[in-house]
Design an enzyme around this catalytic site. Structure first.
Site, mmCIF file in Angstrom:
data_model
loop_
_atom_site.group_PDB
_atom_site.id
_atom_site.type_symbol
_atom_site.label_atom_id
_atom_site.label_comp_id
_atom_site.label_asym_id
_atom_site.label_seq_id
_atom_site.Cartn_x
_atom_site.Cartn_y
_atom_site.Cartn_z
ATOM 1 N N GLU A 153 138.157 94.790 42.400
ATOM 2 C CA GLU A 153 136.805 94.551 42.903
ATOM 3 C C GLU A 153 135.838 95.553 42.275
ATOM 4 O O GLU A 153 136.201 96.703 42.029
ATOM 5 C CB GLU A 153 136.800 94.691 44.431
ATOM 6 C CG GLU A 153 135.488 94.345 45.104
ATOM 7 C CD GLU A 153 135.631 94.320 46.634
ATOM 8 O OE1 GLU A 153 136.695 93.886 47.130
ATOM 9 O OE2 GLU A 153 134.692 94.752 47.318
ATOM 10 N N ASP A 187 131.783 96.700 43.006
ATOM 11 C CA ASP A 187 130.784 96.516 44.056
ATOM 12 C C ASP A 187 129.432 97.150 43.758
ATOM 13 O O ASP A 187 129.368 98.304 43.317
ATOM 14 C CB ASP A 187 131.251 97.163 45.372
ATOM 15 C CG ASP A 187 132.479 96.532 45.943
ATOM 16 O OD1 ASP A 187 132.715 95.352 45.663
ATOM 17 O OD2 ASP A 187 133.201 97.223 46.687
ATOM 18 N N GLU A 224 126.696 97.736 46.703
ATOM 19 C CA GLU A 224 126.401 97.585 48.126
ATOM 20 C C GLU A 224 125.096 98.301 48.435
ATOM 21 O O GLU A 224 124.935 99.478 48.095
ATOM 22 C CB GLU A 224 127.532 98.147 48.983
ATOM 23 C CG GLU A 224 128.806 97.332 48.894
ATOM 24 C CD GLU A 224 129.926 97.896 49.739
ATOM 25 O OE1 GLU A 224 130.563 97.129 50.469
ATOM 26 O OE2 GLU A 224 130.160 99.121 49.650
#
Length: 301
Positions: free
Chosen positions: A112, A114, A116
């Site tokens: 993953e 990310d 955010e």
């Protein structure tokens, strides 16, 4: 003797060659279309809306649910970009995520990457948290503030991903460089599995704002993030191993110049690190008594 046979054979040969060429290049995707062309709703379709012309997409969070979407296609390497405008006003506890992942659920062996965006109390700065997972292991957070208000207008958030590095960009300014050591089967760089692109909005007031001290004020709901201008120039995953992922191809994101920052990008990267870096897991000696392996790799090389 039928003289049309050589012509027919030639025609069939050319047709087969064209078919092969198309099949070899179809893995390269340059996508920029409608929501329906690129995405599926993951959850809470009732919390998803579009503008009248379909070019702007809105995800909302209320007390019942958030909302999320994902690409129909998975990719391995490329340039991935989206324009976002974040939740305005009091957004404490709210997280808007824009990320890549190998799975639709947070599986135990996922890779993953990310972005955010952590909400805030009114008047406080937004924080971008970036993270990288390999085989389900993350803990590689970095946090930055921004040099603009991300709730007033759209800004572009992009990921460059190749075998040599991951670079997180904000308006074409690199804010984080995550390098690969080039060794096979390393434990920190996600370069073997194809990933989908996702975005979602959700409640994370147990940790997102001041470590969970600031809770979501549901009287301010719904909280809305908006999106537009999704763009991919990347390698669509196809079985067997997609032919476009190779240093012999002409994909700019897979060539030597994309293996490291340019001189102008290095200046921008240095400016960001001087002025906007809040937290770097590689420098957190309390949390990690022994630095992770990738922390020894220079982002400047």
């Amino acid at each position: 003797m039928d003289k049309t046979l050589p012509k027919m054979a030639f025609y069939l040969l050319i047709t087969s060659l064209i078919t092969v060429i198309i099949s070899k290049t179809s893995a390269v995707s340059m996508s920029k279309g409608s929501f329906e062309d690129n995405f599926d709703i993951m959850f809470s379709e009732s919390n998803f809306k579009t503008s009248k012309d379909g070019q702007i997409w809105f995800l909302s969070l209320d007390e019942t649910s958030g909302c999320g979407f994902q690409t129909k296609q998975s990719y391995r390497f490329g340039w991935f970009s989206m324009k976002l405008k974040l939740v305005g006003g009091d957004s404490a506890g709210v997280v808007t995520a824009y990320y890549m992942c190998t799975e639709t659920e947070a599986g135990p062996t996922r890779d993953e990457v990310d972005f955010e965006f952590l909400g805030n109390r009114t008047g406080q700065p937004y924080v971008i948290q970036t993270n990288v997972y390999k085989n389900g292991t993350g803990g590689r957070e970095m946090r930055h503030t921004l040099w603009y208000d991300p709730t007033e207008d759209y800004h572009t958030y992009s990921i460059l991903w190749n075998h040599h590095q991951l670079v997180f960009f904000v308006d074409r300014v690199p804010i984080r460089v995550y390098k690969n050591n080039g060794k096979p089967n390393n434990n920190f760089f996600p370069d073997q599995k194809p990933m989908y692109l996702f975005s979602s909005i959700w409640n994370a007031d147990d940790w997102a704002t001041r470590g969970g001290l600031e809770k979501t004020d549901w009287k301010k709901a719904p909280f809305v993030s908006s999106y537009k201008d999704f763009s991919v120039d990347g390698c669509q995953w196809e079985d067997p191993y997609p032919p476009c992922v190779s240093t012999t191809t002409k994909n700019w994101w897979d060539q030597y110049d994309a293996w490291h920052l340019s001189e102008s990008q290095k200046k921008d990267f240095a400016w960001v690190n001087r002025n906007f870096l809040m937290y770097d897991y590689c420098k957190d000696t309390t949390r990690y008594t022994t630095p992770m392996e990738e922390c020894s790799l220079s982002p400047w090389d």
